[in-house]
Design a protein around this motif. Structure first.
Motif, PDB file in Angstrom:
ATOM      1  N   ASN A   1      45.365  50.627  54.682  1.00 52.46           N
ATOM      2  CA  ASN A   1      46.048  50.999  53.437  1.00 52.46           C
ATOM      3  C   ASN A   1      46.214  52.504  53.274  1.00 52.46           C
ATOM      4  O   ASN A   1      46.383  52.994  52.177  1.00 52.46           O
ATOM      5  CB  ASN A   1      45.258  50.427  52.240  1.00 52.46           C
ATOM      6  CG  ASN A   1      46.044  50.486  50.957  1.00 52.46           C
ATOM      7  OD1 ASN A   1      47.279  50.524  50.963  1.00 52.46           O
ATOM      8  ND2 ASN A   1      45.347  50.515  49.835  1.00 52.46           N
TER       9      ASN A   1
ATOM     10  N   ALA B   1      58.790  56.480  47.833  1.00 50.22           N
ATOM     11  CA  ALA B   1      58.403  55.591  48.916  1.00 50.22           C
ATOM     12  C   ALA B   1      59.546  55.502  49.921  1.00 50.22           C
ATOM     13  O   ALA B   1      60.721  55.496  49.553  1.00 50.22           O
ATOM     14  CB  ALA B   1      58.067  54.203  48.347  1.00 50.22           C
TER      15      ALA B   1
ATOM     16  N   ASP C   1      48.393  55.809  55.065  1.00 54.78           N
ATOM     17  CA  ASP C   1      49.233  56.528  56.028  1.00 54.78           C
ATOM     18  C   ASP C   1      49.199  57.997  55.654  1.00 54.78           C
ATOM     19  O   ASP C   1      49.341  58.342  54.469  1.00 54.78           O
ATOM     20  CB  ASP C   1      50.693  56.056  55.964  1.00 54.78           C
ATOM     21  CG  ASP C   1      50.861  54.620  56.421  1.00 54.78           C
ATOM     22  OD1 ASP C   1      50.091  54.175  57.282  1.00 54.78           O
ATOM     23  OD2 ASP C   1      51.775  53.956  55.900  1.00 54.78           O
TER      24      ASP C   1
ATOM     25  N   ARG D   1      50.131  58.014  51.699  1.00 57.15           N
ATOM     26  CA  ARG D   1      50.569  56.866  50.903  1.00 57.15           C
ATOM     27  C   ARG D   1      49.661  55.680  51.186  1.00 57.15           C
ATOM     28  O   ARG D   1      49.019  55.618  52.235  1.00 57.15           O
ATOM     29  CB  ARG D   1      52.026  56.494  51.212  1.00 57.15           C
ATOM     30  CG  ARG D   1      52.235  56.003  52.612  1.00 57.15           C
ATOM     31  CD  ARG D   1      53.673  55.552  52.855  1.00 57.15           C
ATOM     32  NE  ARG D   1      53.864  55.225  54.265  1.00 57.15           N
ATOM     33  CZ  ARG D   1      55.018  54.870  54.808  1.00 57.15           C
ATOM     34  NH1 ARG D   1      56.113  54.797  54.056  1.00 57.15           N
ATOM     35  NH2 ARG D   1      55.108  54.604  56.098  1.00 57.15           N
ATOM     36  N   HIS D   2      49.650  54.759  50.213  1.00 55.44           N
ATOM     37  CA  HIS D   2      48.869  53.533  50.342  1.00 55.44           C
ATOM     38  C   HIS D   2      49.863  52.369  50.326  1.00 55.44           C
ATOM     39  O   HIS D   2      50.347  51.987  49.259  1.00 55.44           O
ATOM     40  CB  HIS D   2      47.853  53.431  49.209  1.00 55.44           C
ATOM     41  CG  HIS D   2      46.996  54.667  49.111  1.00 55.44           C
ATOM     42  ND1 HIS D   2      46.133  55.049  50.107  1.00 55.44           N
ATOM     43  CD2 HIS D   2      46.911  55.629  48.167  1.00 55.44           C
ATOM     44  CE1 HIS D   2      45.550  56.188  49.776  1.00 55.44           C
ATOM     45  NE2 HIS D   2      46.006  56.560  48.604  1.00 55.44           N
ATOM     46  N   PRO D   3      50.206  51.838  51.494  1.00 57.38           N
ATOM     47  CA  PRO D   3      51.283  50.844  51.555  1.00 57.38           C
ATOM     48  C   PRO D   3      50.937  49.511  50.902  1.00 57.38           C
ATOM     49  O   PRO D   3      51.842  48.767  50.534  1.00 57.38           O
ATOM     50  CB  PRO D   3      51.535  50.690  53.061  1.00 57.38           C
ATOM     51  CG  PRO D   3      50.270  51.146  53.716  1.00 57.38           C
ATOM     52  CD  PRO D   3      49.698  52.206  52.835  1.00 57.38           C
TER      53      PRO D   3
ATOM     54  N   TRP E   1      54.666  58.357  48.346  1.00 56.16           N
ATOM     55  CA  TRP E   1      54.015  59.487  49.009  1.00 56.16           C
ATOM     56  C   TRP E   1      53.437  60.415  47.946  1.00 56.16           C
ATOM     57  O   TRP E   1      54.103  60.745  46.972  1.00 56.16           O
ATOM     58  CB  TRP E   1      55.020  60.255  49.863  1.00 56.16           C
ATOM     59  CG  TRP E   1      55.480  59.518  51.084  1.00 56.16           C
ATOM     60  CD1 TRP E   1      56.689  58.909  51.264  1.00 56.16           C
ATOM     61  CD2 TRP E   1      54.752  59.342  52.304  1.00 56.16           C
ATOM     62  NE1 TRP E   1      56.757  58.354  52.521  1.00 56.16           N
ATOM     63  CE2 TRP E   1      55.585  58.606  53.181  1.00 56.16           C
ATOM     64  CE3 TRP E   1      53.484  59.719  52.742  1.00 56.16           C
ATOM     65  CZ2 TRP E   1      55.185  58.246  54.466  1.00 56.16           C
ATOM     66  CZ3 TRP E   1      53.092  59.367  54.025  1.00 56.16           C
ATOM     67  CH2 TRP E   1      53.935  58.642  54.878  1.00 56.16           C
TER      68      TRP E   1
ATOM     69  N   LYS F   1      60.291  55.581  54.633  1.00 55.66           N
ATOM     70  CA  LYS F   1      59.653  55.792  55.932  1.00 55.66           C
ATOM     71  C   LYS F   1      59.314  57.253  56.178  1.00 55.66           C
ATOM     72  O   LYS F   1      58.255  57.582  56.697  1.00 55.66           O
ATOM     73  CB  LYS F   1      60.574  55.277  57.050  1.00 55.66           C
ATOM     74  CG  LYS F   1      60.523  53.763  57.165  1.00 55.66           C
ATOM     75  CD  LYS F   1      61.043  53.287  58.495  1.00 55.66           C
ATOM     76  CE  LYS F   1      60.896  51.771  58.600  1.00 55.66           C
ATOM     77  NZ  LYS F   1      61.630  51.219  59.736  1.00 55.66           N
TER      78      LYS F   1
ATOM     79  N   ALA G   1      52.590  51.363  45.006  1.00 51.12           N
ATOM     80  CA  ALA G   1      52.369  51.173  46.441  1.00 51.12           C
ATOM     81  C   ALA G   1      53.481  51.867  47.229  1.00 51.12           C
ATOM     82  O   ALA G   1      54.664  51.708  46.921  1.00 51.12           O
ATOM     83  CB  ALA G   1      52.332  49.681  46.769  1.00 51.12           C
ATOM     84  N   GLY G   2      53.088  52.630  48.220  1.00 47.90           N
ATOM     85  CA  GLY G   2      54.046  53.271  49.106  1.00 47.90           C
ATOM     86  C   GLY G   2      54.510  54.643  48.668  1.00 47.90           C
ATOM     87  O   GLY G   2      55.114  55.374  49.471  1.00 47.90           O
TER      88      GLY G   2
END
Lengths: 162, 162
Positions: free
Chosen positions: A146, A95, A148, A72-74, A122, A97, A119-120
């Motif tokens: 940016n 998205a 994860d 992911r790109h937060p 997965w 955790k 954004a966020g």
């Protein structure tokens, strides 16, 4: 555990991002009627940074495809648009955790249609189906971490996509 | 007066904007080696606004094509990338207050290659060569008047593109 790819639609994909396809968005006739504009199809989010335009040249993976990680790109969105009308596959999870195996969803995208991960969200790295498969990619440049990656733990079942 | 389209290259197009093509930019191997990233191929300029992602569906014009006007976007860049690898034509002139007939330059772009007009570059509206020719367009949304049109005056020669 096998993921079944369902056809990509804006409604089904809405929890993850935008579908970029002709016929969506506001329509405008421009250029003396020679062009139809489908306006503002993706929310480009580059908070604290700037918009990058790139090309990703993907290679196919062996089928069935082993799904072993998600990323992911937060800090920003990331859009993929095929440049030669080629089909591709998508695996996403909402998205959040963490991910559980049952939260993975797969889509089959027809050539001529792109997606924009919010954004966020997965998502699995690019799943091209042809050799030298070029995609235009619109994402975020700028400061901050940016990316994860989440590699599935050993106690998960093997997950594959046909 | 007839414009002759020359092959699109980054060097020849540099006064007008960026060429978006695989092989350009910084290369990075990503996604466990299954993908090559050609990084940051276009300067997206959306000063005072935000990035829009759109699709333009163009129709061909009769050949030879009568070139009767040019337009520019003073506040931002505008990129065009074919979505099905289709060829297209380009007519440009350098950014500046006025244009003279001898300052028009034409390029033929191969499918699989996009262009990004820098802010202020004079360009002809989309010159698609096929029916229902879809292009991804990345441009600027936001406040301000971002479109100037220049219709050629009557004392100019007729200008065509074969």
């Amino acid at each position: 555990m096998e993921l079944i790819a369902v056809p990509l639609t804006p409604e089904a994909f809405a929890p993850y991002g935008d579908v970029i396809a002709p016929g969506l968005g506001e329509r405008m006739a421009i250029n003396e009627g020679t062009t139809e504009r489908f306006h503002d199809l993706a929310k480009v989010d580059v908070t604290g940074g700037y918009t990058l335009v790139n090309i990703f040249r993907g290679q196919p993976r062996p089928r069935p495809i082993a799904i072993r990680m998600m990323e992911r790109h937060p800090l920003g969105s990331q859009a993929f648009v095929p440049m030669r009308g080629q089909d591709y596959l998508i695996v996403v999870a909402r998205a959040g955790k963490t991910i559980e195996p049952g939260e993975l969803h797969a889509f089959s995208a027809e050539g001529g249609v792109g997606v924009n991960y919010h954004a966020g969200t997965w998502h699995h790295p690019l799943l091209a189906l042809e050799s030298n498969s070029d995609f235009l990619v619109i994402d975020r440049g700028g400061p901050g971490d940016n990316l994860d990656e989440f590699w599935f733990p050993d106690n998960w079942p093997a997950i594959s996509l046909r």
